[in-house]
Scaffold this motif. Sequence first.
Motif, PDB file in Angstrom:
ATOM      1  N   ALA A 244       0.836  -1.202   0.000  1.00 20.35           N
ATOM      2  CA  ALA A 244       0.000   0.000   0.000  1.00 20.35           C
ATOM      3  C   ALA A 244       0.863   1.242   0.000  1.00 20.35           C
ATOM      4  O   ALA A 244       1.972   1.243   0.543  1.00 20.35           O
ATOM      5  CB  ALA A 244      -0.904   0.028   1.231  1.00 20.35           C
ATOM      6  N   THR A 245       0.342   2.289  -0.636  1.00 19.65           N
ATOM      7  CA  THR A 245       0.798   3.644  -0.381  1.00 19.65           C
ATOM      8  C   THR A 245      -0.137   4.224   0.663  1.00 19.65           C
ATOM      9  O   THR A 245      -1.363   4.189   0.478  1.00 19.65           O
ATOM     10  CB  THR A 245       0.684   4.517  -1.644  1.00 19.65           C
ATOM     11  N   PHE A 246       0.402   4.723   1.748  1.00 17.05           N
ATOM     12  CA  PHE A 246      -0.413   5.450   2.723  1.00 17.05           C
ATOM     13  C   PHE A 246      -0.073   6.933   2.642  1.00 17.05           C
ATOM     14  O   PHE A 246       1.065   7.320   2.941  1.00 17.05           O
ATOM     15  CB  PHE A 246      -0.167   4.945   4.149  1.00 17.05           C
ATOM     16  N   VAL A 247      -1.036   7.748   2.235  1.00 18.39           N
ATOM     17  CA  VAL A 247      -0.873   9.195   2.312  1.00 18.39           C
ATOM     18  C   VAL A 247      -1.319   9.583   3.719  1.00 18.39           C
ATOM     19  O   VAL A 247      -2.448   9.316   4.114  1.00 18.39           O
ATOM     20  CB  VAL A 247      -1.713   9.911   1.238  1.00 18.39           C
ATOM     21  N   VAL A 248      -0.389  10.153   4.478  1.00 18.91           N
ATOM     22  CA  VAL A 248      -0.576  10.346   5.918  1.00 18.91           C
ATOM     23  C   VAL A 248      -0.844  11.818   6.233  1.00 18.91           C
ATOM     24  O   VAL A 248      -0.012  12.680   5.928  1.00 18.91           O
ATOM     25  CB  VAL A 248       0.690   9.893   6.682  1.00 18.91           C
ATOM     26  N   ASP A 249      -2.000  12.095   6.831  1.00 25.14           N
ATOM     27  CA  ASP A 249      -2.302  13.445   7.317  1.00 25.14           C
ATOM     28  C   ASP A 249      -2.208  13.465   8.832  1.00 25.14           C
ATOM     29  O   ASP A 249      -2.856  12.667   9.511  1.00 25.14           O
ATOM     30  CB  ASP A 249      -3.728  13.855   6.921  1.00 25.14           C
ATOM     31  N   VAL A 250      -1.409  14.389   9.358  1.00 24.54           N
ATOM     32  CA  VAL A 250      -1.298  14.552  10.809  1.00 24.54           C
ATOM     33  C   VAL A 250      -1.871  15.910  11.181  1.00 24.54           C
ATOM     34  O   VAL A 250      -1.368  16.942  10.718  1.00 24.54           O
ATOM     35  CB  VAL A 250       0.175  14.455  11.256  1.00 24.54           C
ATOM     36  N   GLU A 251      -2.937  15.895  11.985  1.00 22.88           N
ATOM     37  CA  GLU A 251      -3.544  17.142  12.457  1.00 22.88           C
ATOM     38  C   GLU A 251      -3.211  17.316  13.935  1.00 22.88           C
ATOM     39  O   GLU A 251      -3.546  16.457  14.758  1.00 22.88           O
ATOM     40  CB  GLU A 251      -5.067  17.094  12.258  1.00 22.88           C
ATOM     41  N   LEU A 252      -2.579  18.459  14.245  1.00 26.84           N
ATOM     42  CA  LEU A 252      -2.162  18.785  15.614  1.00 26.84           C
ATOM     43  C   LEU A 252      -3.063  19.892  16.140  1.00 26.84           C
ATOM     44  O   LEU A 252      -3.175  20.949  15.501  1.00 26.84           O
ATOM     45  CB  LEU A 252      -0.701  19.241  15.604  1.00 26.84           C
ATOM     46  N   LYS A 253      -3.693  19.667  17.303  1.00 28.68           N
ATOM     47  CA  LYS A 253      -4.693  20.618  17.812  1.00 28.68           C
ATOM     48  C   LYS A 253      -4.294  21.184  19.178  1.00 28.68           C
ATOM     49  O   LYS A 253      -3.775  20.468  20.022  1.00 28.68           O
ATOM     50  CB  LYS A 253      -6.040  19.901  17.986  1.00 28.68           C
ATOM     51  N   ARG A 254      -4.574  22.448  19.381  1.00 29.15           N
ATOM     52  CA  ARG A 254      -4.373  23.076  20.687  1.00 29.15           C
ATOM     53  C   ARG A 254      -5.360  24.232  20.830  1.00 29.15           C
ATOM     54  O   ARG A 254      -5.767  24.842  19.841  1.00 29.15           O
ATOM     55  CB  ARG A 254      -2.940  23.532  20.875  1.00 29.15           C
ATOM     56  N   PRO A 255      -5.701  24.589  22.056  1.00 27.08           N
ATOM     57  CA  PRO A 255      -6.761  25.594  22.248  1.00 27.08           C
ATOM     58  C   PRO A 255      -6.340  27.023  21.941  1.00 27.08           C
ATOM     59  O   PRO A 255      -7.188  27.862  21.655  1.00 27.08           O
ATOM     60  CB  PRO A 255      -7.152  25.424  23.717  1.00 27.08           C
ATOM     61  N   SER A 256      -5.030  27.326  22.012  1.00 22.67           N
ATOM     62  CA  SER A 256      -4.619  28.713  21.726  1.00 22.67           C
ATOM     63  C   SER A 256      -3.311  28.698  20.956  1.00 22.67           C
ATOM     64  O   SER A 256      -2.582  27.696  20.957  1.00 22.67           O
ATOM     65  CB  SER A 256      -4.462  29.500  23.027  1.00 22.67           C
ATOM     66  N   LEU A 257      -3.010  29.810  20.295  1.00 19.30           N
ATOM     67  CA  LEU A 257      -1.773  29.917  19.515  1.00 19.30           C
ATOM     68  C   LEU A 257      -0.620  30.347  20.426  1.00 19.30           C
ATOM     69  O   LEU A 257      -0.841  30.954  21.475  1.00 19.30           O
ATOM     70  CB  LEU A 257      -1.964  30.939  18.393  1.00 19.30           C
ATOM     71  N   ASP A 258       0.611  30.070  20.003  1.00 18.79           N
ATOM     72  CA  ASP A 258       1.754  30.519  20.795  1.00 18.79           C
ATOM     73  C   ASP A 258       2.070  31.986  20.461  1.00 18.79           C
ATOM     74  O   ASP A 258       1.333  32.633  19.697  1.00 18.79           O
ATOM     75  CB  ASP A 258       2.961  29.588  20.570  1.00 18.79           C
ATOM     76  N   ALA A 259       3.142  32.505  21.027  1.00 19.68           N
ATOM     77  CA  ALA A 259       3.470  33.926  20.866  1.00 19.68           C
ATOM     78  C   ALA A 259       3.749  34.302  19.409  1.00 19.68           C
ATOM     79  O   ALA A 259       3.573  35.455  19.012  1.00 19.68           O
ATOM     80  CB  ALA A 259       4.683  34.271  21.738  1.00 19.68           C
ATOM     81  N   ASP A 260       4.171  33.331  18.578  1.00 23.52           N
ATOM     82  CA  ASP A 260       4.418  33.598  17.163  1.00 23.52           C
ATOM     83  C   ASP A 260       3.140  33.523  16.330  1.00 23.52           C
ATOM     84  O   ASP A 260       3.166  33.783  15.119  1.00 23.52           O
ATOM     85  CB  ASP A 260       5.442  32.585  16.606  1.00 23.52           C
ATOM     86  N   GLY A 261       2.049  33.122  16.956  1.00 27.40           N
ATOM     87  CA  GLY A 261       0.790  33.019  16.219  1.00 27.40           C
ATOM     88  C   GLY A 261       0.626  31.689  15.505  1.00 27.40           C
ATOM     89  O   GLY A 261      -0.094  31.608  14.507  1.00 27.40           O
ATOM     90  N   ILE A 262       1.275  30.655  16.004  1.00 25.98           N
ATOM     91  CA  ILE A 262       1.211  29.347  15.349  1.00 25.98           C
ATOM     92  C   ILE A 262       0.825  28.229  16.328  1.00 25.98           C
ATOM     93  O   ILE A 262       0.962  28.375  17.546  1.00 25.98           O
ATOM     94  CB  ILE A 262       2.549  28.972  14.664  1.00 25.98           C
ATOM     95  N   VAL A 263       0.362  27.122  15.759  1.00 25.74           N
ATOM     96  CA  VAL A 263       0.064  25.913  16.524  1.00 25.74           C
ATOM     97  C   VAL A 263       1.367  25.161  16.795  1.00 25.74           C
ATOM     98  O   VAL A 263       1.585  24.617  17.880  1.00 25.74           O
ATOM     99  CB  VAL A 263      -0.915  25.011  15.734  1.00 25.74           C
ATOM    100  N   VAL A 264       2.231  25.142  15.781  1.00 27.52           N
ATOM    101  CA  VAL A 264       3.473  24.381  15.868  1.00 27.52           C
ATOM    102  C   VAL A 264       4.398  24.889  14.762  1.00 27.52           C
ATOM    103  O   VAL A 264       3.930  25.441  13.760  1.00 27.52           O
ATOM    104  CB  VAL A 264       3.188  22.864  15.682  1.00 27.52           C
ATOM    105  N   ASP A 265       5.682  24.705  14.941  1.00 28.94           N
ATOM    106  CA  ASP A 265       6.652  24.986  13.885  1.00 28.94           C
ATOM    107  C   ASP A 265       6.398  23.956  12.780  1.00 28.94           C
ATOM    108  O   ASP A 265       6.738  22.785  12.916  1.00 28.94           O
ATOM    109  CB  ASP A 265       8.066  24.826  14.461  1.00 28.94           C
ATOM    110  N   ILE A 266       5.774  24.416  11.677  1.00 32.28           N
ATOM    111  CA  ILE A 266       5.332  23.477  10.646  1.00 32.28           C
ATOM    112  C   ILE A 266       6.525  22.776   9.974  1.00 32.28           C
ATOM    113  O   ILE A 266       6.415  21.627   9.523  1.00 32.28           O
ATOM    114  CB  ILE A 266       4.412  24.192   9.622  1.00 32.28           C
TER     115      ILE A 266
END
Lengths: 136, 136, 136, 136, 136, 136
Positions: free
Chosen positions: A30-52
Amino acid sequence: MYSVTVRDHVMIAHSFTGQVFGPAQRLHGATFVVDVELKRPSLDADGIVVDIGKASDTLRQLLADINYRNLDEVPAFAGRNTTTEFLARVVFDRLVAAIQRGDLGPGARDIDTIRVTLHESHVASASFEGRVSDPA
Amino acid sequence: MYSVTVRDHVMIAHSFTGQVFGPAQRLHGATFVVDVELKRPSLDADGIVVDIGKASDTLRQLLADINYRNLDEVPAFAGRNTTTEFLARVVFDRLVAAIQRGDLGPGARDIDTIRVTLHESHVASASFEGRVSDPA
Amino acid sequence: MYSVTVRDHVMIAHSFTGQVFGPAQRLHGATFVVDVELKRPSLDADGIVVDIGKASDTLRQLLADINYRNLDEVPAFAGRNTTTEFLARVVFDRLVAAIQRGDLGPGARDIDTIRVTLHESHVASASFEGRVSDPA
Amino acid sequence: MYSVTVRDHVMIAHSFTGQVFGPAQRLHGATFVVDVELKRPSLDADGIVVDIGKASDTLRQLLADINYRNLDEVPAFAGRNTTTEFLARVVFDRLVAAIQRGDLGPGARDIDTIRVTLHESHVASASFEGRVSDPA
Amino acid sequence: MYSVTVRDHVMIAHSFTGQVFGPAQRLHGATFVVDVELKRPSLDADGIVVDIGKASDTLRQLLADINYRNLDEVPAFAGRNTTTEFLARVVFDRLVAAIQRGDLGPGARDIDTIRVTLHESHVASASFEGRVSDPA
Amino acid sequence: MYSVTVRDHVMIAHSFTGQVFGPAQRLHGATFVVDVELKRPSLDADGIVVDIGKASDTLRQLLADINYRNLDEVPAFAGRNTTTEFLARVVFDRLVAAIQRGDLGPGARDIDTIRVTLHESHVASASFEGRVSDPA
């Protein structure tokens, strides 16, 4: 709730044990196309959820471990059916460990929930969603 | 929470009653690409959420009932606007009945939640998500 | 020129021989989402390029031959790298044979050109396009 | 829970402040394909979640405000990184205001939850999901 | 004819000169999802059109040159509207040069035709297709 | 060869005459997601294939004529099966007429070839491609 989703893919071989799998009991792949969704209630000081960039690199390294492999021969999966839903959980568990090691940066420790989806074709996919704080 | 999603489609005619629908009050039609996501908190002994073959077959049979039909003439929908969101609920209710009949296998009785999404175009879709145990 | 395209998929294992393939020399696998485009200069008396039901069934049967297989063990492919582009040609050749046998109906003999595309991931695909009348 | 999703897009320029952004600190741009999912527990008397025409028009007008703009020069965003996740929240807040003004029709006041997703490429997206009744 | 297609993306800012562009005369931006299709009449000894790893790396490096840039300030584009169709040609020309330099391996010199497609949104794209042997 | 592609959609009802259509002989319907690709060998003075705004507006108006209709009752299609491939040709012919009327601007008269693709589901589509200068 905020989230960021990144996508990558792996190409693996495996077989399944159990009558329910029909012809998929044979060695196939199989080929697995993998989507990872990372969730948090508020953004950090840079305005992001995570360093993409870090999230994408971590996902790539984590998938490299199983990419271009016959999963039937991977010791960590011995005695298990490496179904799409099972592998979604494996990716989840390894992402949680990566976050706890700090691989996604210190701010990533505020990530609350992760949803991992593996698309196995244009008509089928499987997911695992869980909280980072729950024991694996 | 684990989930598995399968996809199929139907091609139907219908019309709507109510000024809010504008030109869609005329007899027209739609292709609905249908995604069914089945969720449960743990995997069964085979390492799966559901027998994906049975899930796909059940969805196909369930959709066959309305496929290539003018929904304005289907008795079960008399007096109702067969909107995309309404049809998502119809598919949900019929899947719950199929699970309760055992069509998806005995293990499928552990399915907790179902999300049905109907894509009506590249820019619009509708969903219904509910728990299997809730009365229809 | 008119055309009709139908889509299906296969899930296979294989390995490659040659340094150019890097880690893909190991046994791994792929999902190939297969698009078959059938082209002809004019429509038949029914207003179609081909009986789309027959085209879809033929594609499904043709793919069943390799689906859930380790292609390294398929005698027909012995000594060949079953690359995505090679497999696109295999599907093309078998479709031409099916048309010549009449599997797609008598009208399908007016099909001029076939393009077969295999999507191996969200970022890579391969195709073969040729005329039905050309010797394989 | 029922939902309806509509899609549109914007094309903007911007730059980011902060080492975490690497080369994205330079002035660059993005196409954001925007999905807005509107959720409510029951359908209205017409059998719909929302007047999909009004929802699409409202989204278009709301996006027109930032479309074909350099977001670094938009006063409302001064001093903020207009990241994908930040913009998902902006769209959410403006949709809530539109619902409260009645732009989506009186029935839209029963919308419970909105999820806004901005796809910035084929491999990355960000979302904000919140309840309509929560203060911004 | 065989082909292989690889996908990547860039995120850029730019503005256009000319009344035909309406609001796109303002500084704005775009994500371009770039598909490069490489075509040749026969496969090489390994059974491939091109070393897909080299093709992907070459595309990435070539796009890095314009990624996260304001194209209005790139000297090579001075006095030109960097429209989607214009940029498709730029990518084509640079790929031809890369092939002629040998960046895609010696076998890539048998590539006959290249088609470059830039998707600027879910509803619009532009392409340039040309022969490798034609003077730029 | 350069090209630009724009996308829109229609939702119609129709039925087919002829045993080959099986259950599609009944009144049913379809969403057609319509891609129009306009090709020409060189760009105009603005660096474009066509005014994409005019192309999109023309497509929308042209489709409005059949949108939310029962095609069995459209006089222009009397006695014809309005198959996907037939409708692709209808859109082509009407675009050629629009270009000749000047609806896409004077520069559009240099458009050489048009390819119209109608996607009827996630697994089937049909196309017509022809030269603008060929008599309909």
